[in-house]
Design a protein around this motif. Structure first.
Motif, mmCIF file in Angstrom:
data_model
loop_
_atom_site.group_PDB
_atom_site.id
_atom_site.type_symbol
_atom_site.label_atom_id
_atom_site.label_comp_id
_atom_site.label_asym_id
_atom_site.label_seq_id
_atom_site.Cartn_x
_atom_site.Cartn_y
_atom_site.Cartn_z
ATOM 1 N N LEU A 257 22.039 66.814 -22.507
ATOM 2 C CA LEU A 257 21.470 68.160 -22.618
ATOM 3 C C LEU A 257 22.549 69.224 -22.768
ATOM 4 C CD1 LEU A 257 18.657 67.975 -19.903
ATOM 5 C CD2 LEU A 257 18.408 67.775 -22.387
ATOM 6 N N GLY A 258 23.811 68.790 -22.830
ATOM 7 C CA GLY A 258 24.899 69.727 -23.039
ATOM 8 C C GLY A 258 25.457 70.355 -21.782
ATOM 9 N N ARG A 259 25.138 69.787 -20.621
ATOM 10 C CA ARG A 259 25.626 70.363 -19.364
ATOM 11 C C ARG A 259 26.860 69.603 -18.894
ATOM 12 N NH1 ARG A 259 21.667 73.477 -16.722
ATOM 13 N NH2 ARG A 259 23.345 74.039 -15.275
ATOM 14 N N PRO A 260 27.945 70.291 -18.555
ATOM 15 C CA PRO A 260 29.085 69.617 -17.915
ATOM 16 C C PRO A 260 28.662 69.103 -16.544
ATOM 17 C CG PRO A 260 29.657 71.846 -18.672
ATOM 18 C CD PRO A 260 28.171 71.731 -18.726
ATOM 19 N N VAL A 261 29.112 67.918 -16.197
ATOM 20 C CA VAL A 261 28.707 67.292 -14.937
ATOM 21 C C VAL A 261 29.918 66.647 -14.278
ATOM 22 C CG1 VAL A 261 27.139 65.659 -13.820
ATOM 23 C CG2 VAL A 261 26.454 66.752 -15.949
ATOM 24 N N LEU A 262 29.968 66.756 -12.961
ATOM 25 C CA LEU A 262 30.972 66.044 -12.180
ATOM 26 C C LEU A 262 30.254 65.324 -11.050
ATOM 27 C CD1 LEU A 262 33.967 65.446 -11.483
ATOM 28 C CD2 LEU A 262 33.909 67.488 -10.024
ATOM 29 N N THR A 263 30.443 64.001 -10.957
ATOM 30 C CA THR A 263 29.876 63.257 -9.835
ATOM 31 C C THR A 263 30.951 63.037 -8.775
ATOM 32 O OG1 THR A 263 30.343 61.127 -10.867
ATOM 33 C CG2 THR A 263 28.175 62.078 -11.272
ATOM 34 N N VAL A 264 30.546 63.170 -7.536
ATOM 35 C CA VAL A 264 31.450 62.979 -6.400
ATOM 36 C C VAL A 264 30.780 62.028 -5.421
ATOM 37 C CG1 VAL A 264 32.513 64.088 -4.394
ATOM 38 C CG2 VAL A 264 32.567 65.235 -6.622
ATOM 39 N N ALA A 265 31.474 60.961 -5.078
ATOM 40 C CA ALA A 265 30.962 60.009 -4.091
ATOM 41 C C ALA A 265 31.381 60.442 -2.695
ATOM 42 C CB ALA A 265 31.497 58.606 -4.384
ATOM 43 N N ALA A 266 30.410 60.498 -1.794
ATOM 44 C CA ALA A 266 30.737 60.851 -0.410
ATOM 45 C C ALA A 266 31.741 59.874 0.179
ATOM 46 C CB ALA A 266 29.470 60.885 0.433
ATOM 47 N N GLY A 267 31.744 58.628 -0.323
ATOM 48 C CA GLY A 267 32.686 57.627 0.167
ATOM 49 C C GLY A 267 34.128 57.963 -0.102
ATOM 50 N N GLY A 268 34.393 58.906 -0.977
ATOM 51 C CA GLY A 268 35.756 59.363 -1.225
ATOM 52 C C GLY A 268 36.198 60.448 -0.264
ATOM 53 N N PHE A 269 35.331 60.800 0.674
ATOM 54 C CA PHE A 269 35.650 61.838 1.656
ATOM 55 C C PHE A 269 35.377 61.344 3.072
ATOM 56 C CE2 PHE A 269 35.464 64.249 -2.186
ATOM 57 C CZ PHE A 269 36.415 65.249 -2.019
ATOM 58 N N LEU A 270 35.737 60.098 3.317
ATOM 59 C CA LEU A 270 35.644 59.582 4.678
ATOM 60 C C LEU A 270 36.909 59.942 5.447
ATOM 61 C CD1 LEU A 270 34.121 56.028 4.147
ATOM 62 C CD2 LEU A 270 32.956 58.210 4.497
ATOM 63 N N ARG A 271 36.786 59.997 6.767
ATOM 64 C CA ARG A 271 37.946 60.279 7.601
ATOM 65 C C ARG A 271 38.848 59.034 7.667
ATOM 66 N NH1 ARG A 271 33.994 63.436 10.696
ATOM 67 N NH2 ARG A 271 34.699 65.606 10.669
ATOM 68 N N PRO A 272 40.102 59.217 8.041
ATOM 69 C CA PRO A 272 40.995 58.054 8.195
ATOM 70 C C PRO A 272 40.446 57.051 9.203
ATOM 71 C CG PRO A 272 42.249 60.103 8.190
ATOM 72 C CD PRO A 272 40.805 60.502 8.256
ATOM 73 N N ALA A 273 40.890 55.812 9.071
ATOM 74 C CA ALA A 273 40.400 54.736 9.935
ATOM 75 C C ALA A 273 40.631 55.027 11.413
ATOM 76 C CB ALA A 273 41.068 53.421 9.541
ATOM 77 N N SER A 274 41.722 55.693 11.735
ATOM 78 C CA SER A 274 42.013 55.979 13.145
ATOM 79 C C SER A 274 40.924 56.829 13.786
ATOM 80 C CB SER A 274 43.365 56.687 13.272
ATOM 81 O OG SER A 274 43.357 57.909 12.555
ATOM 82 N N LEU A 275 40.247 57.649 12.977
ATOM 83 C CA LEU A 275 39.157 58.478 13.485
ATOM 84 C C LEU A 275 37.814 57.768 13.355
ATOM 85 C CD1 LEU A 275 40.243 61.924 12.002
ATOM 86 C CD2 LEU A 275 40.588 61.069 14.328
ATOM 87 N N ARG A 276 37.620 57.062 12.244
ATOM 88 C CA ARG A 276 36.345 56.355 12.065
ATOM 89 C C ARG A 276 36.162 55.276 13.124
ATOM 90 N NH1 ARG A 276 38.220 55.611 6.876
ATOM 91 N NH2 ARG A 276 37.836 53.354 6.933
ATOM 92 N N TYR A 277 37.250 54.609 13.504
ATOM 93 C CA TYR A 277 37.153 53.477 14.420
ATOM 94 C C TYR A 277 37.622 53.817 15.827
ATOM 95 C CZ TYR A 277 36.813 51.022 9.946
ATOM 96 O OH TYR A 277 36.446 50.618 8.691
#
Length: 213
Positions: free
Chosen positions: A57-77
């Motif tokens: 349709l002529g619209r510029p689009v950018l997809t962003v995965a939430a998985g690319g914005f996870l916290r470091p493992a030291s905080l997640r775990y």
């Protein structure tokens, strides 16, 4: 809630058409869309299809995965590798999403969005360059547990699964996350919150809610 059977093609076309007619509520020159769903629902697939339809349709689009914005493992775990409460409210780096994705798309923003920040597999910064989203462009953020976080979203799609289907289609190694999605249903109510709900218990036969009034 009444749901109607629909093909993915028709669904994508309806979503793209509505987005093409929508203006940001805050006057921003960019639209911000979320495709919310558990990993078992595969939100990346509908997000990619929507991106393709909007580009036609002529619209510029950018997809962003939430998985690319996870916290470091030291905080997640911090409380163990399989803590559903931390998964629910501690894995996603919402501050980074605001800073790198949403703030640049505010009405006075510059449109320079960082597509991802952290690689959870290597536990290192991705060093991905910024992407310029032109005025009139559309951001599509996809991933789990996205609603109820006060993100400035102009349109939200929730991929709904029954608890039985979610348990059946979640990989064994990830079944410890199921209580987090039960909590999400109870505290956020994505079925009531989203603009569009799509049932994907059987991904070959989706059904949708239609557009909320």
């Amino acid at each position: 809630m009444r749901l109607e059977a629909i093909s993915w093609e028709r669904l994508t076309g309806s979503l793209a058409g509505r987005i093409a007619e929508t203006e940001a509520a805050d006057g921003s020159p960019w639209l911000r869309v979320a495709v919310d769903g558990a990993p078992a629902a595969g939100p990346e697939g509908p997000a990619a299809a929507l991106m393709d339809a909007l580009r036609l349709l002529g619209r510029p689009v950018l997809t962003v995965a939430a998985g690319g914005f996870l916290r470091p493992a030291s905080l997640r775990y911090e409380y163990g590798r399989e803590d559903p409460d931390t998964y629910y409210d501690g894995w996603l780096d919402t501050g980074a999403l605001w800073r790198e994705v949403f703030d640049p798309l505010e009405p006075d923003g510059n449109g320079r969005v960082l597509p991802d920040l952290w690689d959870p597999d290597t536990d290192r910064a991705t060093r991905t360059p910024y992407a310029e989203l032109p005025a009139g462009g559309v951001l599509i953020l996809h991933g789990p547990l996205l609603l109820g976080r006060w993100f400035p979203l102009d349109l939200t799609v929730h991929l709904m699964m029954s608890r039985a289907a979610l348990a059946r289609r979640t990989q064994e190694r990830d079944r410890w996350t199921l209580p987090a999605f039960a909590r999400y249903e109870e505290e956020v109510g994505p079925v009531e919150t989203a603009d569009v709900v799509v049932r994907v218990d059987d991904p070959r036969h989706p059904a949708w809610s239609g557009w909320r009034a």
